[in-house]
Enzyme design. Structure first.
Site, PDB file in Angstrom:
ATOM      1  N   ASN A  20      10.498   9.423  -2.020  1.00  0.00           N
ATOM      2  CA  ASN A  20       9.233  10.001  -1.587  1.00  0.00           C
ATOM      3  C   ASN A  20       9.188   9.829  -0.078  1.00  0.00           C
ATOM      4  OD1 ASN A  20       6.625  10.613  -0.949  1.00  0.00           O
ATOM      5  ND2 ASN A  20       5.691   9.321  -2.531  1.00  0.00           N
ATOM      6  N   LYS A  77       9.580   5.966   0.489  1.00  0.00           N
ATOM      7  CA  LYS A  77       9.484   5.110  -0.691  1.00  0.00           C
ATOM      8  C   LYS A  77      10.657   5.465  -1.586  1.00  0.00           C
ATOM      9  CE  LYS A  77       4.489   4.942  -0.697  1.00  0.00           C
ATOM     10  NZ  LYS A  77       3.373   5.801  -1.080  1.00  0.00           N
ATOM     11  N   ARG A  92      10.083  13.876  -4.192  1.00  0.00           N
ATOM     12  CA  ARG A  92       8.702  14.341  -4.269  1.00  0.00           C
ATOM     13  C   ARG A  92       8.497  15.424  -3.211  1.00  0.00           C
ATOM     14  NH1 ARG A  92       3.322  11.857  -1.704  1.00  0.00           N
ATOM     15  NH2 ARG A  92       1.858  13.142  -2.840  1.00  0.00           N
ATOM     16  N   HIS A 124      -1.670  15.826  -6.705  1.00  0.00           N
ATOM     17  CA  HIS A 124      -1.575  14.654  -7.596  1.00  0.00           C
ATOM     18  C   HIS A 124      -1.057  15.045  -8.980  1.00  0.00           C
ATOM     19  CE1 HIS A 124      -4.923  12.231  -5.326  1.00  0.00           C
ATOM     20  NE2 HIS A 124      -3.725  11.868  -4.919  1.00  0.00           N
ATOM     21  N   GLY A 155      -7.705   6.931  -5.913  1.00  0.00           N
ATOM     22  CA  GLY A 155      -7.058   6.042  -4.948  1.00  0.00           C
ATOM     23  C   GLY A 155      -7.635   6.365  -3.587  1.00  0.00           C
ATOM     24  N   ARG A 197     -11.331  11.211   3.545  1.00  0.00           N
ATOM     25  CA  ARG A 197     -11.557  12.668   3.467  1.00  0.00           C
ATOM     26  C   ARG A 197     -12.927  12.957   2.866  1.00  0.00           C
ATOM     27  NH1 ARG A 197      -6.216  13.833   0.211  1.00  0.00           N
ATOM     28  NH2 ARG A 197      -5.056  12.226   1.304  1.00  0.00           N
ATOM     29  N   ILE A 200      -8.147   2.509  -7.304  1.00  0.00           N
ATOM     30  CA  ILE A 200      -9.542   2.209  -7.657  1.00  0.00           C
ATOM     31  C   ILE A 200      -9.733   2.337  -9.164  1.00  0.00           C
ATOM     32  CG2 ILE A 200     -11.950   2.903  -7.308  1.00  0.00           C
ATOM     33  CD1 ILE A 200     -10.895   4.254  -4.621  1.00  0.00           C
ATOM     34  N   GLU A 249       4.108   7.505 -10.552  1.00  0.00           N
ATOM     35  CA  GLU A 249       4.595   8.823 -10.136  1.00  0.00           C
ATOM     36  C   GLU A 249       6.116   8.837  -9.999  1.00  0.00           C
ATOM     37  OE1 GLU A 249       1.227   8.449  -7.354  1.00  0.00           O
ATOM     38  OE2 GLU A 249       1.302  10.630  -7.259  1.00  0.00           O
TER      39      GLU A 249
HETATM   40  P1  AMP Z   1      -4.210   3.790  -3.871  1.00  0.00           P
HETATM   41  O1  AMP Z   1      -4.330   4.846  -2.805  1.00  0.00           O
HETATM   42  O2  AMP Z   1      -4.009   4.349  -5.243  1.00  0.00           O
HETATM   43  O3  AMP Z   1      -3.225   2.710  -3.526  1.00  0.00           O
HETATM   44  O4  AMP Z   1      -5.638   3.052  -3.928  1.00  0.00           O
HETATM   45  C1  AMP Z   1      -6.161   2.366  -2.815  1.00  0.00           C
HETATM   46  C2  AMP Z   1      -7.613   2.025  -3.065  1.00  0.00           C
HETATM   47  O5  AMP Z   1      -7.715   1.182  -4.245  1.00  0.00           O
HETATM   48  C3  AMP Z   1      -8.259   1.235  -1.932  1.00  0.00           C
HETATM   49  O6  AMP Z   1      -9.545   1.761  -1.658  1.00  0.00           O
HETATM   50  C4  AMP Z   1      -8.378  -0.164  -2.510  1.00  0.00           C
HETATM   51  O7  AMP Z   1      -9.461  -0.871  -1.957  1.00  0.00           O
HETATM   52  C5  AMP Z   1      -8.648   0.160  -3.969  1.00  0.00           C
HETATM   53  N1  AMP Z   1      -8.439  -1.034  -4.815  1.00  0.00           N
HETATM   54  C6  AMP Z   1      -7.298  -1.693  -5.086  1.00  0.00           C
HETATM   55  N2  AMP Z   1      -7.545  -2.773  -5.860  1.00  0.00           N
HETATM   56  C7  AMP Z   1      -8.877  -2.798  -6.091  1.00  0.00           C
HETATM   57  C8  AMP Z   1      -9.776  -3.656  -6.824  1.00  0.00           C
HETATM   58  N3  AMP Z   1      -9.334  -4.716  -7.478  1.00  0.00           N
HETATM   59  N4  AMP Z   1     -11.088  -3.329  -6.835  1.00  0.00           N
HETATM   60  C9  AMP Z   1     -11.530  -2.257  -6.162  1.00  0.00           C
HETATM   61  N5  AMP Z   1     -10.765  -1.411  -5.474  1.00  0.00           N
HETATM   62  C10 AMP Z   1      -9.453  -1.680  -5.426  1.00  0.00           C
END
Ligand code: AMP
Length: 368
Positions: A7, A14, A88, A177, A207, A238, A325, A354
């Site tokens: 990726n 990655k 990717r 996605h 996320g 965004r 999230i 992914e």
């Molecule tokens: P990603 O882009 O999928 O890596 O997601 C990143 C987002 O997930 C960020 O806003 C992080 O703060 C959130 N995140 C990761 N772990 C937690 C958690 N335990 N509780 C709340 N948000 C989280």
């Protein structure tokens, strides 16, 4: 069977190497901040984790370092021993509805799509070009973020603009996605012990980038991201949906330039724009009014999409949460689901993968 997944982003690579007989990760490498003074390479193999900080000038050097690490640790000597390399690719336009073996034609088509994904497709192509040089005899496969959404009906993917905008300029909803939505769909089918085409589900990839998808009989029929990944849910930086006239106003009345507006909508908006942070974990912990407001806005938008997708789908078997999230925050999941959705709709939390989905797609292409 050994399959590598690459990726390649604008300043990162990655890399994951899979043994696809077991679907286990043999090694993973993350090269970050390429072209900066603080570049780093994080290598993981079994229990071992090595962090190397040395300046990495370009993607070529990054990939060379990955091969050296794999060889030094006796994992593979070089890329030529691989069965396939999956890449990717963010934007497949209308051309690519499925993953495909990469040849000159495919490369040219991905290049032609650069205007639709100016940040992503050039970086993806860079990874493909270097990887083909390093392993000219290994099959290389492109897996597109947009492909899963190619099943959307025209009434879902068209914007109500002058039809010429679609016909001449390909302005339409593409959705992104897709690899993640598709992966969690298949995992949901395993949990339900059904085939994917028996399922109607709503998938929420939440996320830093976030999108919702309405899946009917195993096919994407609508998704919240559109012509670009800017549309839809409120994300880390965004805006998601805004009245398009705001953009005209910012340019005409506030004298903002095109790049300034682009930067505002993509990098300075969303949660960050409202409360100054895009890290949901710390926003939840903060008790500032703006943090609460940002979360409430994000949650409200997710609910609105769930509601509209329920209306489109009729029967909904499950709502599936994924992404940083969606996977980790019980708080956000509870808030999203608080006042409805009782009864027959199952709520699932599935960790997305992914890279594994890309490796599985490679096998599908190889079997053809
Ligand atoms: P990603 O882009 O999928 O890596 O997601 C990143 C987002 O997930 C960020 O806003 C992080 O703060 C959130 N995140 C990761 N772990 C937690 C958690 N335990 N509780 C709340 N948000 C989280």
């Amino acid at each position: 069977m050994k399959i590598a997944v690459i990726n390649s982003g604008s300043s990162s690579i990655k890399f994951q190497l899979f043994d696809m007989n077991t679907e286990l990760v043999l090694a993973s490498v993350l090269v970050e901040k390429i072209g900066e003074f603080s570049s780093s390479t994080i290598f993981k193999h079994n229990e071992k984790k090595v962090v190397i900080t040395s300046v990495i000038d370009n993607h070529h050097e990054g990939l060379k370092n990955i091969i050296i690490l794999l060889s030094q640790n006796n994992i593979i000597k070089d890329f030529s021993s691989l069965d396939a390399i999956g890449h990717r690719v963010v934007h497949g336009g209308e051309e690519f509805k499925k993953s495909t073996l990469i040849d000159e034609y495919v490369i040219n088509k991905i290049r032609e799509l650069i205007p639709l994904a100016p940040l992503h497709n050039p970086a993806n192509l860079e990874g493909i070009t270097i990887s083909r040089k390093k392993a000219p005899f290994v099959k290389q496969i492109a897996v597109f973020d947009t492909a899963f959404h190619s099943t959307m009906p025209k009434e879902a993917y068209l914007y109500a603009l002058d039809y010429e905008m679609y016909e001449k300029h390909k302005i339409r909803r593409y959705g992104f996605h897709g690899t993640s939505h598709s992966y969690v769909l298949k995992e949901t089918a395993k949990i339900f012990k059904k085939s994917v085409d028996e399922l109607n589900i709503i998938t929420l990839h939440l996320g830093n980038g976030a999108s919702a998808c309405a899946i009917q009989n195993g096919k994407s029929i609508d998704t919240s991201m559109g012509f670009t990944p800017l549309e839809g849910l409120i994300m880390g930086t965004r805006s998601g949906d805004v009245d398009p006239a705001i953009i005209i106003y910012m340019q005409r009345e506030l004298g903002m330039g095109v790049d300034e507006v682009d930067n505002l909508l993509n990098k300075k908006s969303g949660l960050l724009g409202i409360c100054g942070s895009n890290d949901v974990r710390s926003i939840i912990e903060s008790d500032s009014e703006k943090s609460k407001l940002a979360l409430n806005m994000m949650i409200r938008r997710i609910k609105k999409y769930i509601g509209s997708y329920m209306a489109l789908l009729g029967r909904v078997d499950a709502i599936v949460f994924t992404g940083g999230i969606g996977e980790n925050s019980q708080y956000i999941r509870d808030k999203v689901l608080d006042n409805h959705l009782a009864g027959s709709i199952k709520i699932l939390v599935i960790n997305t993968d992914e890279e594994l989905e890309i490796a599985r797609e490679c096998i599908k292409v190889l079997e053809k």
